[in-house]
Design a protein around this motif. Sequence first.
Motif, PDB file in Angstrom:
ATOM      1  N   LEU A  96      16.985  25.745  -6.135  1.00  0.00           N
ATOM      2  CA  LEU A  96      16.507  24.525  -5.977  1.00  0.00           C
ATOM      3  C   LEU A  96      17.116  23.612  -6.642  1.00  0.00           C
ATOM      4  O   LEU A  96      16.604  22.448  -6.755  1.00  0.00           O
ATOM      5  CB  LEU A  96      14.929  24.694  -6.497  1.00  0.00           C
ATOM      6  N   HIS A  97      18.140  23.722  -7.376  1.00  0.00           N
ATOM      7  CA  HIS A  97      18.822  22.664  -8.206  1.00  0.00           C
ATOM      8  C   HIS A  97      19.537  21.741  -7.224  1.00  0.00           C
ATOM      9  O   HIS A  97      20.305  22.343  -6.190  1.00  0.00           O
ATOM     10  CB  HIS A  97      19.799  23.409  -9.239  1.00  0.00           C
ATOM     11  N   ASP A  98      19.620  20.448  -7.386  1.00  0.00           N
ATOM     12  CA  ASP A  98      20.331  19.643  -6.378  1.00  0.00           C
ATOM     13  C   ASP A  98      20.638  18.510  -7.124  1.00  0.00           C
ATOM     14  O   ASP A  98      21.419  17.675  -6.378  1.00  0.00           O
ATOM     15  CB  ASP A  98      19.052  19.239  -5.349  1.00  0.00           C
ATOM     16  N   SER A 125      26.473  24.988  -2.831  1.00  0.00           N
ATOM     17  CA  SER A 125      26.240  24.920  -4.128  1.00  0.00           C
ATOM     18  C   SER A 125      25.226  26.075  -4.929  1.00  0.00           C
ATOM     19  O   SER A 125      24.332  26.279  -4.252  1.00  0.00           O
ATOM     20  CB  SER A 125      25.734  23.525  -4.757  1.00  0.00           C
ATOM     21  N   SER A 128      23.109  32.525 -11.470  1.00  0.00           N
ATOM     22  CA  SER A 128      23.716  33.855 -11.318  1.00  0.00           C
ATOM     23  C   SER A 128      23.073  34.660 -10.500  1.00  0.00           C
ATOM     24  O   SER A 128      23.485  35.360  -9.713  1.00  0.00           O
ATOM     25  CB  SER A 128      23.875  34.802 -12.487  1.00  0.00           C
ATOM     26  N   SER A 142      17.918  27.536 -22.830  1.00  0.00           N
ATOM     27  CA  SER A 142      18.653  29.105 -23.156  1.00  0.00           C
ATOM     28  C   SER A 142      18.071  29.585 -24.424  1.00  0.00           C
ATOM     29  O   SER A 142      17.858  30.600 -24.657  1.00  0.00           O
ATOM     30  CB  SER A 142      20.016  29.111 -23.340  1.00  0.00           C
TER      31      SER A 142
HETATM   32  C1  B12 Z   1      17.596  20.426 -14.369  1.00  0.00           C
HETATM   33  C2  B12 Z   1      17.664  22.161 -14.388  1.00  0.00           C
HETATM   34  C3  B12 Z   1      16.768  22.626 -13.498  1.00  0.00           C
HETATM   35  C4  B12 Z   1      15.467  21.870 -12.731  1.00  0.00           C
HETATM   36  C5  B12 Z   1      16.176  21.496 -11.316  1.00  0.00           C
HETATM   37  C6  B12 Z   1      15.867  20.192 -10.782  1.00  0.00           C
HETATM   38  C7  B12 Z   1      16.806  19.778  -9.627  1.00  0.00           C
HETATM   39  N1  B12 Z   1      16.180  18.825  -8.906  1.00  0.00           N
HETATM   40  O1  B12 Z   1      18.103  20.080  -9.564  1.00  0.00           O
HETATM   41  C8  B12 Z   1      14.555  22.842 -12.461  1.00  0.00           C
HETATM   42  C9  B12 Z   1      13.398  22.513 -13.713  1.00  0.00           C
HETATM   43  C10 B12 Z   1      13.737  22.793 -11.350  1.00  0.00           C
HETATM   44  C11 B12 Z   1      15.113  24.134 -12.933  1.00  0.00           C
HETATM   45  C12 B12 Z   1      14.677  25.438 -12.532  1.00  0.00           C
HETATM   46  C13 B12 Z   1      15.133  26.514 -12.726  1.00  0.00           C
HETATM   47  N2  B12 Z   1      16.416  26.992 -13.637  1.00  0.00           N
HETATM   48 CO1  B12 Z   1      17.544  25.173 -13.957  1.00  0.00          CO
HETATM   49  N3  B12 Z   1      18.621  23.947 -15.104  1.00  0.00           N
HETATM   50  C14 B12 Z   1      18.625  22.595 -15.043  1.00  0.00           C
HETATM   51  C15 B12 Z   1      19.704  22.463 -15.664  1.00  0.00           C
HETATM   52  C16 B12 Z   1      18.923  21.882 -17.238  1.00  0.00           C
HETATM   53  C17 B12 Z   1      20.603  21.111 -15.464  1.00  0.00           C
HETATM   54  C18 B12 Z   1      21.120  21.287 -14.138  1.00  0.00           C
HETATM   55  C19 B12 Z   1      21.891  19.994 -13.510  1.00  0.00           C
HETATM   56  O2  B12 Z   1      21.507  19.105 -12.941  1.00  0.00           O
HETATM   57  N4  B12 Z   1      23.110  19.866 -14.178  1.00  0.00           N
HETATM   58  C20 B12 Z   1      23.827  18.706 -14.146  1.00  0.00           C
HETATM   59  C21 B12 Z   1      24.709  18.681 -12.719  1.00  0.00           C
HETATM   60  C22 B12 Z   1      25.544  17.602 -12.677  1.00  0.00           C
HETATM   61  O3  B12 Z   1      25.715  19.636 -13.202  1.00  0.00           O
HETATM   62  P1  B12 Z   1      26.004  20.858 -11.859  1.00  0.00           P
HETATM   63  O4  B12 Z   1      24.553  21.125 -11.348  1.00  0.00           O
HETATM   64  O5  B12 Z   1      26.437  22.071 -12.604  1.00  0.00           O
HETATM   65  O6  B12 Z   1      26.777  20.180 -10.824  1.00  0.00           O
HETATM   66  C23 B12 Z   1      28.226  19.766 -11.022  1.00  0.00           C
HETATM   67  C24 B12 Z   1      29.040  21.051 -10.903  1.00  0.00           C
HETATM   68  O7  B12 Z   1      28.761  22.443 -11.054  1.00  0.00           O
HETATM   69  C25 B12 Z   1      29.813  20.508  -9.610  1.00  0.00           C
HETATM   70  N5  B12 Z   1      29.079  21.228  -8.267  1.00  0.00           N
HETATM   71  C26 B12 Z   1      27.722  21.448  -8.004  1.00  0.00           C
HETATM   72  N6  B12 Z   1      27.483  21.931  -6.891  1.00  0.00           N
HETATM   73  C27 B12 Z   1      28.787  21.994  -6.240  1.00  0.00           C
HETATM   74  C28 B12 Z   1      29.009  22.486  -4.846  1.00  0.00           C
HETATM   75  C29 B12 Z   1      30.269  22.246  -4.492  1.00  0.00           C
HETATM   76  C30 B12 Z   1      30.869  22.620  -3.061  1.00  0.00           C
HETATM   77  C31 B12 Z   1      31.335  21.865  -5.262  1.00  0.00           C
HETATM   78  C32 B12 Z   1      32.878  21.813  -4.971  1.00  0.00           C
HETATM   79  C33 B12 Z   1      30.928  21.549  -6.966  1.00  0.00           C
HETATM   80  C34 B12 Z   1      29.671  21.573  -7.043  1.00  0.00           C
HETATM   81  O8  B12 Z   1      29.721  19.006  -9.215  1.00  0.00           O
HETATM   82  C35 B12 Z   1      28.554  18.831 -10.033  1.00  0.00           C
HETATM   83  C36 B12 Z   1      28.770  17.440 -10.534  1.00  0.00           C
HETATM   84  O9  B12 Z   1      29.731  17.466 -11.515  1.00  0.00           O
HETATM   85  C37 B12 Z   1      20.605  23.786 -16.056  1.00  0.00           C
HETATM   86  C38 B12 Z   1      21.492  23.676 -17.153  1.00  0.00           C
HETATM   87  C39 B12 Z   1      22.998  23.584 -17.186  1.00  0.00           C
HETATM   88  N7  B12 Z   1      23.636  23.742 -18.042  1.00  0.00           N
HETATM   89  O10 B12 Z   1      23.295  23.224 -15.950  1.00  0.00           O
HETATM   90  C40 B12 Z   1      19.553  24.704 -16.018  1.00  0.00           C
HETATM   91  C41 B12 Z   1      19.918  26.073 -15.263  1.00  0.00           C
HETATM   92  C42 B12 Z   1      20.853  25.752 -14.347  1.00  0.00           C
HETATM   93  N8  B12 Z   1      18.737  26.565 -14.839  1.00  0.00           N
HETATM   94  C43 B12 Z   1      18.506  27.929 -15.101  1.00  0.00           C
HETATM   95  C44 B12 Z   1      17.322  28.620 -14.902  1.00  0.00           C
HETATM   96  C45 B12 Z   1      17.284  30.052 -15.429  1.00  0.00           C
HETATM   97  C46 B12 Z   1      16.197  28.120 -14.082  1.00  0.00           C
HETATM   98  C47 B12 Z   1      15.116  28.907 -13.576  1.00  0.00           C
HETATM   99  C48 B12 Z   1      15.252  30.417 -12.922  1.00  0.00           C
HETATM  100  C49 B12 Z   1      13.975  28.700 -14.520  1.00  0.00           C
HETATM  101  C50 B12 Z   1      12.503  29.472 -14.395  1.00  0.00           C
HETATM  102  N9  B12 Z   1      12.317  30.454 -15.118  1.00  0.00           N
HETATM  103  O11 B12 Z   1      11.942  29.172 -13.505  1.00  0.00           O
HETATM  104  C51 B12 Z   1      14.671  27.966 -12.307  1.00  0.00           C
HETATM  105  C52 B12 Z   1      15.140  28.134 -11.081  1.00  0.00           C
HETATM  106  C53 B12 Z   1      14.707  27.360  -9.863  1.00  0.00           C
HETATM  107  C54 B12 Z   1      15.319  27.871  -8.476  1.00  0.00           C
HETATM  108  N10 B12 Z   1      15.137  28.807  -7.622  1.00  0.00           N
HETATM  109  O12 B12 Z   1      16.363  27.148  -8.369  1.00  0.00           O
HETATM  110  C55 B12 Z   1      19.680  28.443 -16.024  1.00  0.00           C
HETATM  111  C56 B12 Z   1      20.437  29.346 -15.178  1.00  0.00           C
HETATM  112  C57 B12 Z   1      21.053  30.436 -15.758  1.00  0.00           C
HETATM  113  C58 B12 Z   1      21.943  31.184 -14.914  1.00  0.00           C
HETATM  114  N11 B12 Z   1      23.189  31.437 -15.185  1.00  0.00           N
HETATM  115  O13 B12 Z   1      21.535  32.124 -13.913  1.00  0.00           O
HETATM  116  C59 B12 Z   1      20.412  27.163 -16.498  1.00  0.00           C
HETATM  117  C60 B12 Z   1      21.684  27.162 -16.642  1.00  0.00           C
HETATM  118  C61 B12 Z   1      19.456  26.853 -18.102  1.00  0.00           C
HETATM  119  C62 B12 Z   1      19.971  27.851 -19.120  1.00  0.00           C
HETATM  120  N12 B12 Z   1      20.996  27.555 -19.834  1.00  0.00           N
HETATM  121  O14 B12 Z   1      19.449  28.825 -18.864  1.00  0.00           O
HETATM  122  N13 B12 Z   1      16.366  24.034 -13.511  1.00  0.00           N
END
Ligand code: B12
Length: 212
Positions: A100-102, A145, A149, A53
């Motif tokens: 594509l986040h997983d 999931s 935004s 960010s």
């Molecule tokens: C790793 C990552 C990537 C990796 C993803 C790899 C992968 N295999 O997942 C890569 C590099 C590919 C990527 C790409 C992009 N990303 Co990204 N990414 C991240 C990052 C750093 C971590 C995400 C993550 O894994 N978090 C850890 C997990 C454990 O947390 P979580 O996903 O939130 O899941 C928890 C809960 O949310 C919940 N949960 C999740 N799913 C579900 C579903 C249900 C049903 C329930 C109940 C709960 C639940 O439980 C989980 C476990 O506790 C985040 C930063 C962040 N703060 O999240 C940015 C972030 C999400 N990415 C962002 C962006 C902008 C992008 C890109 C657009 C960048 C670009 N310019 O290309 C692309 C988009 C690609 C696409 N089309 O999806 C932004 C999104 C901003 C927004 N609000 O839209 C973030 C927030 C970074 C930032 N601060 O700007 N990204």
Amino acid sequence: MPINDGLYDAIVFGERDQVVEIVQKAVDDGEDAAELLNVTMIPALREVGDQFSSGEVFVPEMLVSAHAMQAGVDILAPLLVKGGHEPIARVAIGSVKGDLHDIGKNLVVMMLKGSGFEVDDLGVDCRIETFEEAVDNGAQVLCLSALLSTTRGEMKPVIDHFANRDEVRIVVGGAVITEDYAKQIGADGFGEDASDAVRAVRECLGLDATSA
Ligand code: B12
């Protein structure tokens, strides 16, 4: 459990081999897998997001950190997924169209499996047809999931698609989803994190939210 600084830095800097070594040692030492994940690993990946960010790192660095994280999660998976009993219900889960986040989704999969659900992991970039197929295959609950935004808007069309199918329950989650948003789009449930996902799925099936 205090934060594991070595592991935290290894994820932030995307040092996959180091992550594997530290997580394996922690597991061998009998450390708690869920705590390691929640106290150190998830916050480390969030830090990478914050650095993205603020323009300190770019997509390639985020990807390398994500791979390092996933390698650690793979080691913890057997400890998080215990299973072994009759499935409570069938759940299908996928990241919505365009997303594509997983990593978070994969954690939800593990927690649901570990809590006795049969889980059909539909992967990423899931279209309505993919969810439809999962329901045809017996899914009673769909978990959606979204991390962007720009993709969370893909949840409502899926919910609307199943609006007349009372037997299908839909639970939503992901970093950009709030309880208010979930209500606004008509979801049956919302979960904050992977353990809360289990509560939400149980609740929408009318099961006691706490017992496994
Ligand atoms: C790793 C990552 C990537 C990796 C993803 C790899 C992968 N295999 O997942 C890569 C590099 C590919 C990527 C790409 C992009 N990303 Co990204 N990414 C991240 C990052 C750093 C971590 C995400 C993550 O894994 N978090 C850890 C997990 C454990 O947390 P979580 O996903 O939130 O899941 C928890 C809960 O949310 C919940 N949960 C999740 N799913 C579900 C579903 C249900 C049903 C329930 C109940 C709960 C639940 O439980 C989980 C476990 O506790 C985040 C930063 C962040 N703060 O999240 C940015 C972030 C999400 N990415 C962002 C962006 C902008 C992008 C890109 C657009 C960048 C670009 N310019 O290309 C692309 C988009 C690609 C696409 N089309 O999806 C932004 C999104 C901003 C927004 N609000 O839209 C973030 C927030 C970074 C930032 N601060 O700007 N990204």
